[in-house]
Each structure stands twice: as C-alpha cells, then as structure tokens.
Design a protein around this motif. Sequence first.
Motif, PDB file in Angstrom:
ATOM      1  N   GLU A   3      -1.232   4.420  -8.049  1.00 23.23           N
ATOM      2  CA  GLU A   3      -0.860   3.954  -6.505  1.00 23.23           C
ATOM      3  C   GLU A   3      -1.674   3.008  -6.052  1.00 23.23           C
ATOM      4  N   ILE A  28       0.865  -1.240  -0.136  1.00 26.22           N
ATOM      5  CA  ILE A  28       0.034   0.021  -0.087  1.00 26.22           C
ATOM      6  C   ILE A  28       0.874   1.032  -0.069  1.00 26.22           C
ATOM      7  N   GLY A  29       0.584   2.106  -0.966  1.00 28.63           N
ATOM      8  CA  GLY A  29       1.358   3.284  -1.021  1.00 28.63           C
ATOM      9  C   GLY A  29       2.453   3.249  -2.002  1.00 28.63           C
ATOM     10  N   SER A  81      -3.674   1.963  -3.389  1.00 26.71           N
ATOM     11  CA  SER A  81      -4.258   2.616  -2.253  1.00 26.71           C
ATOM     12  C   SER A  81      -5.069   1.667  -1.220  1.00 26.71           C
ATOM     13  N   ASP A  82      -5.199   0.259  -1.586  1.00 18.39           N
ATOM     14  CA  ASP A  82      -5.812  -0.584  -0.602  1.00 18.39           C
ATOM     15  C   ASP A  82      -5.270  -1.942  -1.022  1.00 18.39           C
ATOM     16  N   MET A 139      -8.274  -4.040  -4.750  1.00 23.66           N
ATOM     17  CA  MET A 139      -8.365  -2.743  -5.963  1.00 23.66           C
ATOM     18  C   MET A 139      -9.218  -3.398  -7.206  1.00 23.66           C
TER      19      MET A 139
END
Length: 686
Positions: free
Chosen positions: A158, A109-110, A160-161, A164
């Motif tokens: 990116e 994540i990120g 994010s979770d 996805m």
Amino acid sequence: MKRVQMLVFITVSLFLASCSINETHTPVQDGIYTYNGFPDTGFEKLNGEWEFYWKALLDPEDFKNSHLSSPEFVKVPGTWRMYEAAGGEVSKQGYATYRIHLSFDEQEIGTAKALFIQGGASSYKIWIAGKAEAENGKVGTGKSTTEPSNSRKLIYFEVSDEKMELVMQVANFHQRKSGIYNPVLLGEPEAVAEYREKNLLFRAMIVMSLLVMGLYHIILFVLRKKEVSLIFFSMVCLLVAARAALLDGVLASYLFPFLNWDWEQKLEYLGASMGVLFFALYTYSMFPKDMAKTAKHMIICVMGAYSLLVIVAPPMVFTSTMRFLQVLILLVFIYLIYVDVKALYQKREGSLLNITAILLFFMTIVNDIMLYNHWITSIELTSVGLTCFLFVQSIIISRHYASSFRHTERLSRELASFNASLERQVRDRTMELRQAISDLQLANQKLREAHQSRSKWIRNIYHEIAAPLTTIRAYTKGILDGVIQRDMKFIRLIHEQSLYLSRMLNDLHDMTEIENREITFNRKKVNVLEYVQELYHKHKVDIEKQGIHFCLKNSLAADEDVFILIDKHRIEQVMVNFLNNAQKFIGDGGMIRLDVEKEEHQVVIKVTDNGIGISKKDINLVFNRFFKGETPDGTSIGSGLGLAISKEIIDYHGGTIGTTSEEGKGSCFYFKLPIAATVSRARGML
C-alpha cells in the motif's frame, strides 16, 4: 507451401515482437522513480539508475545512518560483471544492496500497488517503506551463509506516503548470473498479476505441448521401433520442455517441487546440451546420406562430455562455461542447416519443410543467446521455436504416414484386382502366346519367302548373265574354229551382247549400292523446265531416227520458274529408262510424248507412248526386279532392273513413281517430285 509461408510469418513476427535492443526508456534516474501514471499496460519497468552498495548488506535502518559512503549508480537490469565500483570491476561472486526512492502523487496515498521481481541471482531480500516484504533463498556474506533459490516474487503493498524507499539485498556465490538481471515491474495489482499469469500460462502451454508431443513420439517408437528418429525427437521434446519449465521459477516449483537449486541449474543446462545432441541424432536419422558420420560422432563426443561436466561439476563451474556452450550450439546448428540444405539440393522427402523449420528454430536460439548475454531485452523463445519445429515435423510425419496409407490402399486394391482377374490374365497371356507363335510362324514364312526370293534373284542373275555369255562364247568359238566366217554382223552381235552384259552388271551394281545405302546423290536446285528441255533435245534425234514421233508438252505457268532439288544424273537415268522402255514397245510410226506439269506442291514428269500397253495382270509388277515385258514380236528384252532402280532413285528424292496403261493403246510412266522453290519472273521468289 502456404503452410510454410504462414509459419515463417508467425515466427518472424513473434521474434521481432519479443526482442528489442536494450531499451532506452529509463524511468529511474539517480535512484529516484517519479510516478506520472502507468502506461496502457498498467505497469512500468523500473529500469534505470539504482543506488548500488557493493560488499554491503544494508537494511532500511542502516540508511538512517548519515555516515554511509556515497552510493554508486548502476543500470538495472544488469549483471555485476557489467558494473564498476570503487576499486575496480565488480565480481560475479559477492553481495550488494540496491536502493531506489519511489515518489507518488498525494492522491495515490492509500492505493494498492504491486511489485514483480522477475530475477535476482542467486538470493535476495526486499524492504518497502522499511517493511520486509519478500525473501528468495537466504542472503549472506559468504557461500556457507547464502542459500540460492530461483523463484519470482509478486509483492502487494500500500502506498503509505508520497516518498517511499525500496531496498533490495542480493547475494551470489553459486552461479554465473548475479544481481538483478531481469526488469523489476511496478504497477497496478491487477495488471501486474495478469502479466504474471499470462507469462505463466504461455510457458505452461509451451511446456505441456512439448511434453505431450514427446510422450506421443515415445508411443510411436514403441509401436514402430524401426523409426529411431521418433525416440530422438521425443528426447528433444522432453529435454526442452524441462528446460522451459525451469526457466520460469513459478512453473518449476509446481512441476518439480522435489528438486533442489543445484539440480535445477543442472537440468537447465542439460536441456540445452543434451537437447542439441539428440537434435543432431534426429537430423542424422532423417538424412543419413547427407550428414557425415564423423561429424555425428564428434557432436556426440563433445556434447556428451559437456553434459558429463554439468552433472559432476558444481553450478559455479559449469554456468561459467555458458559462452562456450553457446558457441558449440551455434556451430552444431550451422552444420545441421548445411545438412538440410544438402538434403534439399538432393530433393529428399520433407527437406523443404525441414530446412524452413530449422531456420526458424535457429533464429529463436540466436534470440536466447543474445538474451542471456544481455544484448537484447526479450523472452526465452527456444521452446517456442521448437514447438514451431514440432508443428512442421508433424506435417512431415503426417504426409509420410498418409503417403504410406495411400500406398497400402493402392496395393490392396491392386491385389484384389489381380486376384479377381487372374484367370482373365492367364487367358490373355495364352492368347498373346498363341499370337506370338502365329507371328513367329508368319515371320518364318516371310523369311522363307525372302530366302526363296533371293534364290530366285540369284537364278535370274545367273540366267541373265549366262545367256549373253553363252552367245558370246559360241560365236567367238565358231569364228576361231572357222565354222563361222568373219562377218561384221556376227561381230556386231558379239559387241551388242557384251554391251548388254555391261549394262546388266551396271544395273546390278546400282541395285546393290541402293540396297546397302552406299549410293551417293549430288542434289542441286534445278529449273525443271530447262532441265527437261535439255533432256528432250538430247534424245530427240536418236528417238526420231527409229521413225518415232517425239514431242514435249509444257503445262507449267509461263510467268514463273519452278525449281526442284535433284541429282541430275540419277533423274536422267530414270527418264532414259522410261524412254527406252517406250521405244521397245512401239512400232514404226509410233509416238512418245514428254509432259511437264505442276500439281499443287509437286512437279509431275510423264513419258506417254501409244505402244502395246501393259496387261492388267502385269501392271502392278513393272517395278519389281527382273520383270520383263514382251515386245510386239513376243520376245523379252532388257535386264528387268531398270524400273526397279528408277523407283529407288525417286523414293530417295522424296517423290512417288507410277504407271497407267491400257492394253493395245499405250502406257504412261510418271514420277512426282516436291517443288523446292517457285520464282515469279515479275516479282522474284515466292
């Protein structure tokens, strides 16, 4: 030859490395991709089972509605004609939505990731995690609301979770291909970008190489318009270069920004059809004697008609004929390979290199046909194959021009040498002419001498025949007229003259047969000692009646028998000649000795006497025709042909004949014959 082998190795390796049967690794299962780290390449192909909603354009908000029907699962990559949905087979025209779930680890994540869309026909739109990220053309539910486009999208996003969603709408109403027909790549941004740049660089290198070579051959054609193969070859290069650029949407957007989607498709297909047409014309210009004109005209008509169809018809029509075009290309290239094999059999210049190159080119064409029919996972290789073919043609052309240059240099040197030595050549030719005149004069002189010799021979024959005939006629006339009494001595004289005349005619007959090669020899293997002893005993009594001592001397080894290959009758004729001559030139109390010797690989037979001998001035004439020696009483007897005939007989047997003599002491006549075999009485044949 080493260049050809290297080219074969490189192209085959490239072909095998680039293509594989449809891959079995499917990281997407039941519409879910689970991240477990990327391979060493840094990216992964999202091949596998994607959710598929036929005749539905859904966005992420629509998937929040729990009333959606259950999805179909289809294999990606693949065209719609490969799928089946509820209600039957999926058409190549229509619209649909694809969806997969991306599952990442918490630590991802990120982090940034990249998605590379390599092909979606003929328009698409993508959402990642509910956010619209990219659009190619315009997606619609009909032909009027859909705008096709041909570009590859690189999307950065990116994570994010951990969960996805990737949603992709695809619509196609304009061409044969439909759906996601190439793998979608997911990976680290640097790895995916590097992959995209390498592909772009590789394609650009191929396109620029073909473009430069095409322009180069056009310039060569302008400078040398007789070489029509140059313009045909340049057109092949330019057409395949354009097609290779159009196959890569990114490169096409750089090189042909002014083209709309319809003409991009037309140029792609024209690159194939017209490229094959000009390639056939190039082959004909290289080997016109090996390619039938009917076949050439047929290829021109068929490929020309197909190219016209591509120009006037909409993309949906001509792209649907892809299979037909592929069959045409295969048939044309099979025939061109046959032409090259025929040229190789006829040993045409450059045929070996040419057939090697066209086979490799044909292999890349087969690769592309299998690729576009989705039978293998590979890359477009026709442009690569043509580049290899170009390399080989460059070798052929370089060899041709190098050969022409060497030929020109050689002609220049020969011309300079000819100009520098012109006077010497004229002088040499003048000397040769003078020598020829001299040789001609000498030949004329020899001809005159031969004519004189033949005239002299005829006179001698006339004289030799006329003398005994005159004697016979005179004595018979005298007897008939009663001038001469019927006395036995006169009758005996007439008889002797008739015998002489008969011998003379026999000798003339033998000499004529020998000269005309009409005489026959019956050669057999004979024990030389036994043969000589037989002749010795046969003539001993007659010779010794004349008061001449006749003896035999054998110098052969006692423990072996020597055999010679002879005509017994003809060799006896030679020995009788020797013995008769010896008897004529010795008086009472004379001696004749018959010798048999072995000299290396020859047998020597000699007849030696102690007569008057032969003078030095006559020693070299004794084997000439009509030469007669003088008897002790000063008379000449005989026909003068016996020794000449003997020499011809010995020559035919492969032997030599000769004489030695000392005037007043006697003569020795001899001949030498090759040994046919030697038999040891103790051990057999040696």
